[in-house]
Structure formats: C-alpha cells, structure tokens
Scaffold this motif. Sequence first.
Motif, PDB file in Angstrom:
ATOM      1  N   ILE A  68      19.395 -48.004 -11.741  1.00 24.13           N
ATOM      2  CA  ILE A  68      18.379 -48.987 -11.343  1.00 24.13           C
ATOM      3  C   ILE A  68      19.076 -50.223 -10.788  1.00 24.13           C
ATOM      4  O   ILE A  68      20.262 -50.442 -11.041  1.00 24.13           O
ATOM      5  CB  ILE A  68      17.461 -49.362 -12.529  1.00 24.13           C
ATOM      6  CG1 ILE A  68      18.270 -50.006 -13.658  1.00 24.13           C
ATOM      7  CG2 ILE A  68      16.727 -48.127 -13.030  1.00 24.13           C
ATOM      8  CD1 ILE A  68      17.413 -50.461 -14.844  1.00 24.13           C
ATOM      9  N   ASP A  72      16.964 -55.516 -11.900  1.00 25.57           N
ATOM     10  CA  ASP A  72      16.019 -55.031 -12.907  1.00 25.57           C
ATOM     11  C   ASP A  72      16.612 -55.075 -14.317  1.00 25.57           C
ATOM     12  O   ASP A  72      16.001 -54.593 -15.268  1.00 25.57           O
ATOM     13  CB  ASP A  72      15.581 -53.598 -12.590  1.00 25.57           C
ATOM     14  CG  ASP A  72      14.578 -53.544 -11.451  1.00 25.57           C
ATOM     15  OD1 ASP A  72      14.118 -54.619 -11.021  1.00 25.57           O
ATOM     16  OD2 ASP A  72      14.263 -52.435 -10.981  1.00 25.57           O
ATOM     17  N   ASN A 134      16.963 -46.016  -8.258  1.00 25.03           N
ATOM     18  CA  ASN A 134      15.662 -46.104  -8.926  1.00 25.03           C
ATOM     19  C   ASN A 134      14.925 -44.765  -8.974  1.00 25.03           C
ATOM     20  O   ASN A 134      13.707 -44.721  -9.130  1.00 25.03           O
ATOM     21  CB  ASN A 134      14.763 -47.154  -8.258  1.00 25.03           C
ATOM     22  CG  ASN A 134      14.373 -48.259  -9.218  1.00 25.03           C
ATOM     23  OD1 ASN A 134      14.638 -48.183 -10.416  1.00 25.03           O
ATOM     24  ND2 ASN A 134      13.720 -49.284  -8.699  1.00 25.03           N
ATOM     25  N   ASP A 147      10.459 -40.875  -9.581  1.00 26.07           N
ATOM     26  CA  ASP A 147      10.784 -42.293  -9.649  1.00 26.07           C
ATOM     27  C   ASP A 147      11.166 -42.671 -11.080  1.00 26.07           C
ATOM     28  O   ASP A 147      10.586 -42.161 -12.049  1.00 26.07           O
ATOM     29  CB  ASP A 147       9.594 -43.141  -9.209  1.00 26.07           C
ATOM     30  CG  ASP A 147       9.370 -43.077  -7.704  1.00 26.07           C
ATOM     31  OD1 ASP A 147      10.303 -42.669  -6.985  1.00 26.07           O
ATOM     32  OD2 ASP A 147       8.259 -43.418  -7.256  1.00 26.07           O
ATOM     33  N   TYR A 149      10.584 -45.373 -12.697  1.00 30.06           N
ATOM     34  CA  TYR A 149       9.431 -45.967 -13.385  1.00 30.06           C
ATOM     35  C   TYR A 149       8.511 -44.888 -13.942  1.00 30.06           C
ATOM     36  O   TYR A 149       8.040 -44.978 -15.084  1.00 30.06           O
ATOM     37  CB  TYR A 149       8.669 -46.879 -12.425  1.00 30.06           C
ATOM     38  CG  TYR A 149       7.307 -47.287 -12.918  1.00 30.06           C
ATOM     39  CD1 TYR A 149       7.158 -48.301 -13.863  1.00 30.06           C
ATOM     40  CD2 TYR A 149       6.150 -46.646 -12.458  1.00 30.06           C
ATOM     41  CE1 TYR A 149       5.905 -48.668 -14.339  1.00 30.06           C
ATOM     42  CE2 TYR A 149       4.905 -47.004 -12.928  1.00 30.06           C
ATOM     43  CZ  TYR A 149       4.786 -48.014 -13.869  1.00 30.06           C
ATOM     44  OH  TYR A 149       3.553 -48.365 -14.340  1.00 30.06           O
TER      45      TYR A 149
END
Length: 342
Positions: A68, A72, A134, A147, A149
Amino acid sequence: EPKKLVRKGIGLALSFRGCSLGAEGIDTTAAYISLQQDGKACLLCGLAENGQGLKTTYSIVASEVLGIPVGDIIYMEQNTSLIPDSGPTVASRATLMGGGAVKSAAEQVRSRLAEVLNEEWDLPKGSKFVFENNRVHIKNIPEKVIDFYDLVSIAYTKGINLAALGWYKGPHVDWDEETGQGPAYFTYVYGCQIAEVSVNMGSGEVYVDEVYAVHDPGRVINKLGAEGQVYGGVTQGAGYGLFEEINVHDGFIKELNYDQYLIPTSMDIGNINIEFLEGEETYGPWGAKSLGEPTLELTAAAIANAVRNATGIRLFNLPLNLEEVLLKRKLHPDDLKRGSAL
C-alpha cells in the motif's frame, strides 16, 4: 603572494562500526501495526523518532510488505504505555532493530490476509500472493486480482484480527570479560571518507573543498533519508574537526551562544559526494542496517589527515582551528570575556 600561502591536501579515513547494543545485553525491539477498515494502517514502534527519519523509514517498510502507499501509513505518536520497551534510540540500531520489528508485524497481518484470500477464492493451501500497488493478485497470475481495500473489508466481515505486534530480537553475542576478546556485535557497517582541503599557512584557515563519502549500510530503505544522513553527518563531522569547542573556566562554560560556539554552514564546506554500497546482510529488514553515526565519525579524521598531507605537520588536538594550525596549541585566556559573555 596570497595564493602561494594556500596548500592543498587529501586525507582518508576508514571505519567498521558495530550495530545494536552488542554484548552489553540482549537487544530487542517491538512494533505494532493495525489495519483499519478503510485499508489504511496505524503504525507505532518502540524506538523514538529524534528527527533522523525513523517514521518515514518504518512507514516504507510497512508499505513494502503490505503493498500500500506510504501515504496510507498513519504513524502514531510515541507512547510507552502502548508499546513494549524497546530500549534507547542509540547505537546505530534504529533501522536494523526497529525496521526488523515493523517488518515482522506487517508480515503477520499480510499472512492473515493471504489466508482470507486463499479461502475466499478456494485456492490450494499455501498459494502465493503478490501485494503491490494497493492490490493483491496470485503470484504469476496477475489477472486474478483484488483491491487491497476490498480484501481488508472481507477480512473484517469474517472477524479476522488485522493487528499484530512485531518483535525483533538480535542474536546473542558476548565477549570474554577477562581477556576482553570475542564478538562484540552481531553485524557491522562499513565506511570510507576522503576529504580534500585547502590550508592557508598565513592565517591558519582550513577550508574543506570536497568530501567523498562511501558507506555500506546494507540495503538502503529510504534513499533520500540516507543521503540526508550523510550530508548532515559529514557537515557535523567537519564542525567537530574544525570549529566546535567547549571551554570551562571556574566551573562555567564560556561559550554561551553561537557567536562563540561555531558550527558549520553550507558556506563552510564544499561538495559532498555520496556513494552507497549495499552489501549482503542476514539481519535487519531485507538486510538494512544503519547509517547515521558512522557518517559523522569519519569526517574529522579524514580532514585531520588531509591537513597533515597539506602541511606536513601532524596535529592531534581537535578542532583544527586557526590557533591550532598556526601555533600548534589553543589560546584559552582565563581573564578575558568574549562575544556573548561581554
């Protein structure tokens, strides 16, 4: 003629320096990392940031493991009630020990995410994944991707713990107390600096024309930060070698301000040329060790050798200021007040 008073000289200094606390005791460091639901990570290490760039270096380590952006990584303020005691930020141990702890914590979290993805995609046990940009994909199958996330969100819905405490312990080393022999450290960093100087034999002034600094700190984690360490260390080392001096009279320090205690500026030193040799290393994050202190320790010795080369005279008492170069001694008038002392 004034130009005939100036003599040129070149000097070299070498070092190998132990990293970590060494045989003084067991060296351990802790780091804590916690992934949030938005995919960002909170990070804290037990070693203190003193302005040398630890927060950035540790954030880069965590970023590299998790794939990442560094932006972040949210570095938390140091608090000894939140993180185990990791010892002092000394002994050229910060990148080596703290970086190792951060890498350990991030790898634990990454391993748990890999297990989640392994189950989510119904893959064979032990499948390998690549965490980068990411996103996460199966090794050698970049089209099978998710992803970061989204993966974190899945892990949260499954109740997976995405926080981990990393612990990095250096190997045991000791020496024989009776003979004073034995391995004092488990790893070392290496360096060489060359100074080119001009010495005015009429005024005693020494000017550092150029410095070449070659250091092997293992793997360089933060290139910009590493270069900053060398620029700052060499400049501070030049101050130690040429300007900075403390005098005590009747128990009081005489240098009360910076018009008396002189430190070098960018005008007092010429070009600083930097080269890193990233030697192979077993310890630390990807073989990264340390850099800060060794960059300072070599410069004064290199300058002193360069002055010897230029003048033919070996001077032993730092700083090599005007008095030392011209008179071979320092002038310490006990009955005079100078500068800010007036």
